[in-house]
Design a protein around this motif. Structure first.
Motif, PDB file in Angstrom:
ATOM      1  N   PHE A  84     -27.886  29.890  14.922  1.00 46.41           N
ATOM      2  CA  PHE A  84     -28.217  28.667  14.215  1.00 46.41           C
ATOM      3  C   PHE A  84     -29.705  28.697  13.892  1.00 46.41           C
ATOM      4  O   PHE A  84     -30.501  29.203  14.685  1.00 46.41           O
ATOM      5  CB  PHE A  84     -27.891  27.437  15.067  1.00 46.41           C
ATOM      6  CG  PHE A  84     -26.436  27.294  15.395  1.00 46.41           C
ATOM      7  CD1 PHE A  84     -25.605  26.505  14.623  1.00 46.41           C
ATOM      8  CD2 PHE A  84     -25.877  27.976  16.478  1.00 46.41           C
ATOM      9  CE1 PHE A  84     -24.248  26.382  14.912  1.00 46.41           C
ATOM     10  CE2 PHE A  84     -24.532  27.857  16.787  1.00 46.41           C
ATOM     11  CZ  PHE A  84     -23.717  27.051  15.999  1.00 46.41           C
ATOM     12  N   GLN A  85     -30.083  28.150  12.742  1.00 43.72           N
ATOM     13  CA  GLN A  85     -31.469  28.197  12.308  1.00 43.72           C
ATOM     14  C   GLN A  85     -31.995  26.799  11.991  1.00 43.72           C
ATOM     15  O   GLN A  85     -31.338  26.032  11.279  1.00 43.72           O
ATOM     16  CB  GLN A  85     -31.610  29.085  11.062  1.00 43.72           C
ATOM     17  CG  GLN A  85     -31.298  30.558  11.327  1.00 43.72           C
ATOM     18  CD  GLN A  85     -31.356  31.394  10.063  1.00 43.72           C
ATOM     19  OE1 GLN A  85     -30.703  31.089   9.077  1.00 43.72           O
ATOM     20  NE2 GLN A  85     -32.157  32.445  10.091  1.00 43.72           N
ATOM     21  N   CYS A  86     -33.183  26.491  12.546  1.00 44.03           N
ATOM     22  CA  CYS A  86     -33.864  25.225  12.257  1.00 44.03           C
ATOM     23  C   CYS A  86     -35.126  25.531  11.465  1.00 44.03           C
ATOM     24  O   CYS A  86     -35.895  26.418  11.847  1.00 44.03           O
ATOM     25  CB  CYS A  86     -34.268  24.515  13.551  1.00 44.03           C
ATOM     26  SG  CYS A  86     -32.902  24.079  14.620  1.00 44.03           S
ATOM     27  N   ILE A  99     -33.158  31.038  22.717  1.00 48.69           N
ATOM     28  CA  ILE A  99     -33.907  30.219  21.767  1.00 48.69           C
ATOM     29  C   ILE A  99     -35.255  30.871  21.514  1.00 48.69           C
ATOM     30  O   ILE A  99     -36.009  31.151  22.451  1.00 48.69           O
ATOM     31  CB  ILE A  99     -34.111  28.793  22.331  1.00 48.69           C
ATOM     32  CG1 ILE A  99     -32.758  28.163  22.681  1.00 48.69           C
ATOM     33  CG2 ILE A  99     -34.880  27.925  21.345  1.00 48.69           C
ATOM     34  CD1 ILE A  99     -32.859  26.912  23.521  1.00 48.69           C
ATOM     35  N   GLN A 100     -35.563  31.129  20.259  1.00 46.63           N
ATOM     36  CA  GLN A 100     -36.827  31.795  19.944  1.00 46.63           C
ATOM     37  C   GLN A 100     -37.295  31.420  18.545  1.00 46.63           C
ATOM     38  O   GLN A 100     -36.527  30.927  17.723  1.00 46.63           O
ATOM     39  CB  GLN A 100     -36.680  33.310  20.043  1.00 46.63           C
ATOM     40  CG  GLN A 100     -35.732  33.904  18.996  1.00 46.63           C
ATOM     41  CD  GLN A 100     -35.571  35.401  19.128  1.00 46.63           C
ATOM     42  OE1 GLN A 100     -35.508  35.935  20.228  1.00 46.63           O
ATOM     43  NE2 GLN A 100     -35.518  36.092  17.995  1.00 46.63           N
ATOM     44  N   HIS A 101     -38.576  31.659  18.290  1.00 49.24           N
ATOM     45  CA  HIS A 101     -39.102  31.477  16.945  1.00 49.24           C
ATOM     46  C   HIS A 101     -38.886  32.759  16.159  1.00 49.24           C
ATOM     47  O   HIS A 101     -39.002  33.866  16.710  1.00 49.24           O
ATOM     48  CB  HIS A 101     -40.594  31.132  16.981  1.00 49.24           C
ATOM     49  CG  HIS A 101     -40.870  29.758  17.499  1.00 49.24           C
ATOM     50  ND1 HIS A 101     -41.725  29.500  18.531  1.00 49.24           N
ATOM     51  CD2 HIS A 101     -40.379  28.551  17.125  1.00 49.24           C
ATOM     52  CE1 HIS A 101     -41.765  28.200  18.772  1.00 49.24           C
ATOM     53  NE2 HIS A 101     -40.948  27.607  17.936  1.00 49.24           N
ATOM     54  N   ILE A 131     -31.532  29.765  17.287  1.00 49.88           N
ATOM     55  CA  ILE A 131     -30.756  29.584  18.519  1.00 49.88           C
ATOM     56  C   ILE A 131     -29.561  30.521  18.456  1.00 49.88           C
ATOM     57  O   ILE A 131     -28.693  30.398  17.581  1.00 49.88           O
ATOM     58  CB  ILE A 131     -30.270  28.121  18.685  1.00 49.88           C
ATOM     59  CG1 ILE A 131     -31.462  27.164  18.808  1.00 49.88           C
ATOM     60  CG2 ILE A 131     -29.401  28.001  19.942  1.00 49.88           C
ATOM     61  CD1 ILE A 131     -31.964  26.648  17.497  1.00 49.88           C
ATOM     62  N   PHE A 132     -29.533  31.474  19.362  1.00 53.81           N
ATOM     63  CA  PHE A 132     -28.427  32.425  19.453  1.00 53.81           C
ATOM     64  C   PHE A 132     -27.465  31.954  20.546  1.00 53.81           C
ATOM     65  O   PHE A 132     -27.894  31.589  21.640  1.00 53.81           O
ATOM     66  CB  PHE A 132     -28.939  33.825  19.783  1.00 53.81           C
ATOM     67  CG  PHE A 132     -29.816  34.428  18.712  1.00 53.81           C
ATOM     68  CD1 PHE A 132     -29.272  35.231  17.728  1.00 53.81           C
ATOM     69  CD2 PHE A 132     -31.182  34.182  18.697  1.00 53.81           C
ATOM     70  CE1 PHE A 132     -30.072  35.790  16.737  1.00 53.81           C
ATOM     71  CE2 PHE A 132     -31.994  34.728  17.711  1.00 53.81           C
ATOM     72  CZ  PHE A 132     -31.442  35.531  16.732  1.00 53.81           C
ATOM     73  N   PRO A 171     -42.907  32.022  23.897  1.00 54.75           N
ATOM     74  CA  PRO A 171     -41.895  32.587  24.799  1.00 54.75           C
ATOM     75  C   PRO A 171     -40.475  32.441  24.266  1.00 54.75           C
ATOM     76  O   PRO A 171     -40.172  31.520  23.496  1.00 54.75           O
ATOM     77  CB  PRO A 171     -42.073  31.750  26.082  1.00 54.75           C
ATOM     78  CG  PRO A 171     -43.446  31.197  26.001  1.00 54.75           C
ATOM     79  CD  PRO A 171     -43.717  30.976  24.547  1.00 54.75           C
ATOM     80  N   VAL A 172     -39.617  33.344  24.703  1.00 56.11           N
ATOM     81  CA  VAL A 172     -38.187  33.242  24.430  1.00 56.11           C
ATOM     82  C   VAL A 172     -37.571  32.423  25.561  1.00 56.11           C
ATOM     83  O   VAL A 172     -37.889  32.628  26.734  1.00 56.11           O
ATOM     84  CB  VAL A 172     -37.533  34.642  24.363  1.00 56.11           C
ATOM     85  CG1 VAL A 172     -36.021  34.521  24.216  1.00 56.11           C
ATOM     86  CG2 VAL A 172     -38.128  35.438  23.199  1.00 56.11           C
ATOM     87  N   LEU A 173     -36.698  31.489  25.211  1.00 59.05           N
ATOM     88  CA  LEU A 173     -36.064  30.622  26.195  1.00 59.05           C
ATOM     89  C   LEU A 173     -34.594  31.001  26.328  1.00 59.05           C
ATOM     90  O   LEU A 173     -33.951  31.367  25.343  1.00 59.05           O
ATOM     91  CB  LEU A 173     -36.168  29.154  25.766  1.00 59.05           C
ATOM     92  CG  LEU A 173     -37.536  28.655  25.277  1.00 59.05           C
ATOM     93  CD1 LEU A 173     -37.439  27.208  24.843  1.00 59.05           C
ATOM     94  CD2 LEU A 173     -38.588  28.839  26.343  1.00 59.05           C
TER      95      LEU A 173
END
Length: 257
Positions: free
Chosen positions: A21-23, A60-62, A72-73, A169-171
């Motif tokens: 998903f992309q924001c 979750i990452q940028h 969001i993967f 950071p990657v969450l």
């Protein structure tokens, strides 16, 4: 403040073992515009109620090329254990009086705790104070869901000195059989450079104590399931690896006799 989630943010893009998903915004802005709770609530409703997912992993990452875009993967393939985590005698995310909790606790907020990683990895951890197991269990009516993401951004900025989105950071957040620890916890993966230059100097005393504590298997064993404990011993994370293996050899020889 914007309070509407664009429809395109909830459009799934199929990837191997899951969806993306992309924001069209970053996590800081999502929180600052009071849309974090609304977005993640709608996302978990889609996953759990519409897709009927129980076991899945959030990443979750940028976007590294478009730093103002959040990705969001959702992975739901085979990369998980065979069963849900078994109950433990002491939940180190609830009992802040346990030595393992005391050695890692960084701060207490209204609804959350912030920690160093219990296994001494280069990660920060955020947990809800309430013992819940899924993101969907966070409440909206009292602001708990919104506070969870607000606190996430706050701890990252505080501990990483207002890190920019390019190296944000990657969450990760696990659900169901993707977990080893029952209490829901958000893992914040810190880059080697930030960890060594920001986190280690700031919390050296805690990290040194934690390193020693992890060698005392009997003292911390109640915080792990037996299966998880043995895995961490074999990895050398918990206990003295050589001593643990020697004990195993002795036990094996005794049984064979």
């Amino acid at each position: 403040m914007e309070t509407v989630i664009p429809v395109e943010w909830l459009i799934p893009h199929k990837i191997a073992n899951g969806w993306k998903f992309q924001c069209s915004t970053n996590l800081r802005n999502l929180v600052a515009t009071n849309r974090a709770a609304l977005f993640f609530r709608q996302l978990v409703i889609l996953l759990e109620q519409d897709y009927h997912l129980v076991n899945f992993h959030f990443k979750i990452q940028h976007n590294r090329k478009k730093i103002d875009q959040l990705e969001i993967f959702v992975f739901c393939g085979d990369d998980h254990i065979e069963q849900e985590p078994e109950p433990v005698s002491i939940c180190s995310s609830c009992d802040v009086t346990h030595p393992l909790s005391q050695s890692t606790l960084l701060s207490e907020q209204q609804y959350t705790y912030a920690w160093l990683d219990f296994r001494n990895r280069p990660k920060l951890i955020l947990t809800p104070k309430r013992h819940i197991e899924r993101l969907s269990e966070l409440k909206d009516e009292n602001g708990e869901m919104e506070a969870f993401w607000y606190d996430t951004v706050e701890i990252i900025d505080r501990e990483c000195d207002n890190i920019n989105e390019l190296i944000y950071p990657v969450l990760s957040l696990n659900h169901g059989t993707f977990r080893k620890h029952a209490h829901m916890h958000l893992k914040i993966d810190i880059s080697k450079d930030i960890w060594e230059t920001k986190i280690v100097p700031r919390h050296k005393e805690k990290l040194d104590y934690l390193e020693q504590l992890l060698k005392q298997t009997e003292l911390i064993s109640a915080c792990f399931t037996e299966r998880h404990l043995q895995q961490e011993i074999q990895k050398g994370v918990i206990g003295n690896m050589n001593n643990e293996l020697k004990q195993t050899d002795v036990q094996t020889k005794s049984i064979s006799k």
